[in-house]
Each structure stands twice: as C-alpha cells, then as structure tokens.
Design an enzyme around this catalytic site. Structure first.
Site, PDB file in Angstrom:
ATOM      1  N   HIS A 472      77.597  52.390  29.189  1.00 52.01           N
ATOM      2  CA  HIS A 472      78.424  53.466  29.749  1.00 52.01           C
ATOM      3  C   HIS A 472      79.643  52.878  30.453  1.00 52.01           C
ATOM      4  CE1 HIS A 472      74.579  56.192  30.059  1.00 52.01           C
ATOM      5  NE2 HIS A 472      74.930  55.933  28.808  1.00 52.01           N
ATOM      6  N   HIS A 516      75.177  60.391  30.409  1.00 47.45           N
ATOM      7  CA  HIS A 516      75.481  59.464  29.324  1.00 47.45           C
ATOM      8  C   HIS A 516      76.895  59.806  28.843  1.00 47.45           C
ATOM      9  CE1 HIS A 516      71.188  58.080  28.798  1.00 47.45           C
ATOM     10  NE2 HIS A 516      71.131  59.021  29.728  1.00 47.45           N
TER      11      HIS A 516
END
Length: 551
Positions: A472, A516
C-alpha cells in the site's frame, strides 16, 4: 519521433486508467496516449477469482521489487511487488476493494484546503467508478452484508461485490467476532469501516475486475501502447512537452500526467532532473528543478499472520487444495461458466477495522502534533485491521501438507506513530482476543504461526520476524501547499514549478487511507481527470495558465 497527442498518461494502473477514462469518456475529441511498461495480457485465466492470490507470482507481470535488508526486521528483504501489465498493480493484486474512512478524505481536504477531496465529493466519484453487485449467498443473514444502494454505484466500469458462494466457516467466524465483543458492520464501504464485515471485492461472478476495464476499446481518442517503459520526461525550459520510452519521443500539446505509482513515479521524476538536488548531482543527472520531497515520505501498511491447524470438520479446504485433480476439475468448471471451487475458496474474506481504546493515553500518542491526534480520534479512523480466510499456504514456505484445515487471521497495522512501538504491540494483543477466544480455538489442534507469548517483548519480536508489506505504498511525491518544503504537487496535481506536468497516483496522497489502497488509487485518478477537464477550458482561454508557478 512518436505521434503528437493532447495528453500523455504514463502508467495504466487504477489511477492512470481512471485519468484516461475521465478524459476520453466525456471529451472524445481529445487525443490521449497511455504508455504502459508491461504487456497487455488477455488470458482470461489470469482473472480467476480464486487464483487472485497467485497472479502476483507471474514473473513477467511483476516488477518484483524488494527492499534492502531491513535492520529492524531481522535483516530481511521485504517484498515490494508492483504490477507490470496493462492494469498496473490491479492486474496482480488480491482484489480487496475498500474505500477507507470518510474522515480520511475530510482530512485530505483539510490538509489541502480544498473541498474537492472531501468525502461527499469523493463518494460521488466512487459511485461513478463502480457497478456494485448486491447479491449474497442464499440463507446468509443480511446483518452480515447489507450495503445501502445510496452508498454504491450501478453503472461504472469496475465490477465489485461479494463472491457468489462462501466457505462454510466464514459466517461462524463472523459470529465469533461478535461473541468476543467486536461489532458487526454490514458495509465497510459506507464511509465508516469500523467493525467486522465481509469483504467487498473487485470481482463478480468468479471474474476479477481490473483497471483495464476502465479503458473503452471503442474510444477513438484513446491510444494505449504497452511494453513501453518511460525513461524520462522531456522538459523544455520549465515545461513538460512529452516523454521518452524505448528511445521514442512522444509529444503532448497539453499535459503529461505521471501515474506510475508510489515507487516508479519518483524514479521517473528523478531521472528527468526533478527531485532532491544532492541525489541528482550524486548520479550526475542535470538538475531541472530541486524538489526535496521526491522519493521521500514513503508510508505503507504492514501485516503479520496468526494461524492454527484445526479439526478437519471445520472447513472443506483440504479436499480442494491438497488434490491436483480437484483443482484441475474446478478449473475446467470455471472455464465453462465461472462457477465452482475457484469462485469460492479464498474468494470471500472476513475483514474488519478497529480502534485501540487506550491509544490516546500513551506517551507516543501525546507526542504527536495536535492535528494528527485529532485525526486519529475521528469516529471512522481505525488503528488496525484483521482479515480472516487469507490463503496462507500460498505464502508460507514449506507449508505442512497435512495442515490445509488451518484457520488464519492476518493483523494489519494502521496509523502507526512515527516513533515507538506501543501501537504495534497493542494491535497484535487485541487480535489475540479473537485468536484465543474459546469459540475460535475449540477446534484447534496446534499453532501454525503465533507469538511465543503475550508479553510486550514477544509481541514486538513477532512483528520484527514476520511482518510483510501490504503493498500500500503512498506519499512519495506528496501533495501539499507550495510553501511546504516536502510538497511535490499542488492541490491540482500539478508538479511545483514545472508547467504542464501532473502526478496522479498514490505517490501524491498526503495520508495513508484506512483501507487497501486500490480504491483510493482509482478515485485519485478520477479526481485528477475532473481537474484536467476543468483546467483545459481555462487553459484554452488564458495562455498564461500556471504562469504563477513558473520560476
């Protein structure tokens, strides 16, 4: 010399495709070029829902980046996979589609002083991006999954929703969380992710949806050229006029938009002479513009797994995963109608975000700036995440062949403070409330992976020896005020002091969203597209557009 275009987009991940889609959907007369370093893969088998966890192993589709050995992680190299294909990292990611917290976007707007980034405006863009499929398996109580139509789109190019069939131990897992005192949340994409949910995926009817789905093949103004890694931006004076890829120069009459992601965007900028002066000089790159924030400020989420071997009556995974014949027969079924075990196993997860009750009392928290303390205490901002039903056997070396009945929880660290260890320790300790709950361990046979004990020292050591990146990556070309020394782009995505050059991907996002990040990447590109369209008319009227930025 390549053809001249109106706009050139570098990178075809979620952000790049969202920019391209936004420009060409409503303005077909624009000539838009998308340059992608990877290939254009059309094999439908690469979109099998249940194999979403394996696609990143396709070597030609993955840049296969790794960190240098990390001193505080047992000197391990950490995997930093990035997609190398049309669709970018969405072509190899794990398809979890979570938009984060509404307070993330309101904080983004506060940092920039621009309501364009507020949740109410971002939510409109999220809805335009998606077609949300509401179906859940027959017999499943809607207390587990009941998103409201007002929070979701119905006509966008990205298909999201739940798997058509769930593994039989998923709902019992949700019940265990509720018994342990964790609240249920019927929709983690409502703007408030707090609670235990069922994961919304970028998939539908056994087929994954990727950023490539945003590119309309019928668009006359859109050109996509793949296998074309961009080496540098062509800058004349203080203006970006094109890019160079594989020795070919592509020219833009309007703007160049870099959407190569939080790792490759800084690389392209630095190779073009835009970045920290000392680094440019060290590698003998002529300095076009000293921007010290380029390549700095990297933020990421990290995770560790917890797993038990459980009784064979708990789930059906061994019969599938331990049999090559069963998996091959399931593949033939999937090829026929996209149903069967490959659209069931590891296609649906339990997913939850929670706060740590004692966080505000820690010295580490009190040492934070006042605005950051205020943000972390907002109603919808979590401090950690747990995911269940993660297919750990595909990620653990030398996985025991007789252990496929395992049950796993994966703990993600969110909003870690820049110094100290308390959040890491307490997040894992809170997750152990589930891992040690009587209903969870009633079928337990043995530990697969767990800390030695619940002591601070053992919990911290477990993180050091087992944590991985969540892929991420964010913040390496940060958006901010032109007066901020570490800002690389302004609130319009324009690179400071360089005309006709923008960056629109996770590298510009000034905070790490609570989810996410593929969803945030899509909406970042969609927001930039809106600003480009707005500014295009302004540019046509006033030739002095952006003149105040030029030095």
């Amino acid at each position: 010399m390549g053809t001249k275009y109106d706009n050139i987009i570098v990178g075809s991940g979620p952000s790049g495709c969202a920019v391209a889609s936004g420009l060409t959907r409503d303005h077909p007369i624009l000539r838009v070029l998308v340059l992608e370093a990877g290939d254009n893969y059309n094999d439908k088998n690469l979109r099998i829902d249940g194999k979403r966890w394996l696609t990143h192993q396709e070597k030609d589709m993955n840049w296969r980046y790794k960190t240098v050995p990390q001193e505080h992680c047992g000197n391990r190299e950490i995997d930093y996979s990035r997609g190398c294909a049309v669709g970018g990292s969405s072509a190899i990611n794990f398809s979890i589609y979570s938009v984060g917290a509404r307070d993330d976007y309101d904080e983004w707007a506060r940092i920039l002083g621009d309501d364009a980034f507020k949740w109410d405006n971002m939510k409109v863009r999220f809805k335009e991006l998606e077609t949300y499929h509401r179906g859940i398996p027959a017999g499943v109580d809607r207390k587990y999954a009941a998103p409201s139509p007002r929070d979701h789109g119905a006509s966008g190019p990205l298909h999201v929703g739940y798997a058509a069939e769930w593994e039989r131990d998923l709902v019992p897992m949700l019940d265990i969380f509720e018994q342990a005192g964790f609240p249920l949340n019927p929709d983690h994409n409502s703007g408030n992710p707090i609670g235990m949910s069922v994961s919304i995926n970028s998939a539908n009817k056994g087929l994954r949806s990727t950023a490539k789905d945003l590119l309309d093949p019928k668009s006359k103004g859109l050109t996509v050229i793949f296998n074309s890694p961009v080496q540098r931006i062509i800058i004349e004076g203080k203006k970006a006029v094109g890019v160079e890829a594989n020795g070919i120069q592509y020219r833009a009459s309007r703007e160049v938009i870099i959407c190569a992601g939080a790792l490759d965007t800084p690389r392209i900028l630095i190779h073009s002479g835009i970045g920290p002066k000392e680094q440019l000089e060290k590698f003998h790159i002529p300095v076009v513009k000293h921007l010290p924030g380029v390549g700095q400020g990297l933020r990421d989420h990290y995770f560790v797994p917890l797993a038990n071997i459980v009784a064979a009556t708990n789930n059906d995974r061994r019969a599938f995963y331990s049999s090559d014949q069963a998996m091959e027969e399931a593949l033939e079924q999937w090829k026929h109608d996209s149903t069967g075990p490959w659209s069931k196993f590891a296609c649906e997860l339990g997913i939850c975000w929670f706060k740590l009750e004692g966080l505000s009392k820690t010295k580490e928290f009190q040492d934070l700036p006042a605005k950051e303390r205020e943000y972390l205490q907002k109603q919808t901002v979590p401090h950690y995440e747990i995911v269940s039903h993660f297919p750990l056997h595909w990620f653990m070396p030398e996985f025991p062949h007789d252990a496929f009945e395992y049950s796993s929880l994966v703990v993600f660290l969110y909003n870690a403070q820049s110094r100290g260890e308390r959040v890491t320790i307490e997040a894992l300790r809170d997750a152990l409330r589930i891992a040690n709950h009587s209903a969870y361990i009633k079928d337990k046979i043995a530990d697969l992976t767990a800390p030695k004990s619940g002591s601070d020292a053992d919990l911290l050591e477990y993180w050091k020896q087992n944590m991985s990146s969540s892929w991420h990556m964010t913040g390496t070309a940060k958006m901010g005020s032109p007066l901020d020394e570490d800002a690389v782009v302004d609130r319009n995505f324009c690179v400071n002091r360089i005309k006709s050059l923008r960056v629109a991907d996770m590298s510009v996002v000034p905070l790490l969203v609570s989810g996410h990040t593929q969803a945030a990447a899509y909406v970042t590109g969609a927001t930039c597209a809106e600003m480009l369209i707005r500014d295009r008319h302004f540019y046509e009227t006033y030739n002095t557009h952006f003149a105040s930025w030029i030095v």
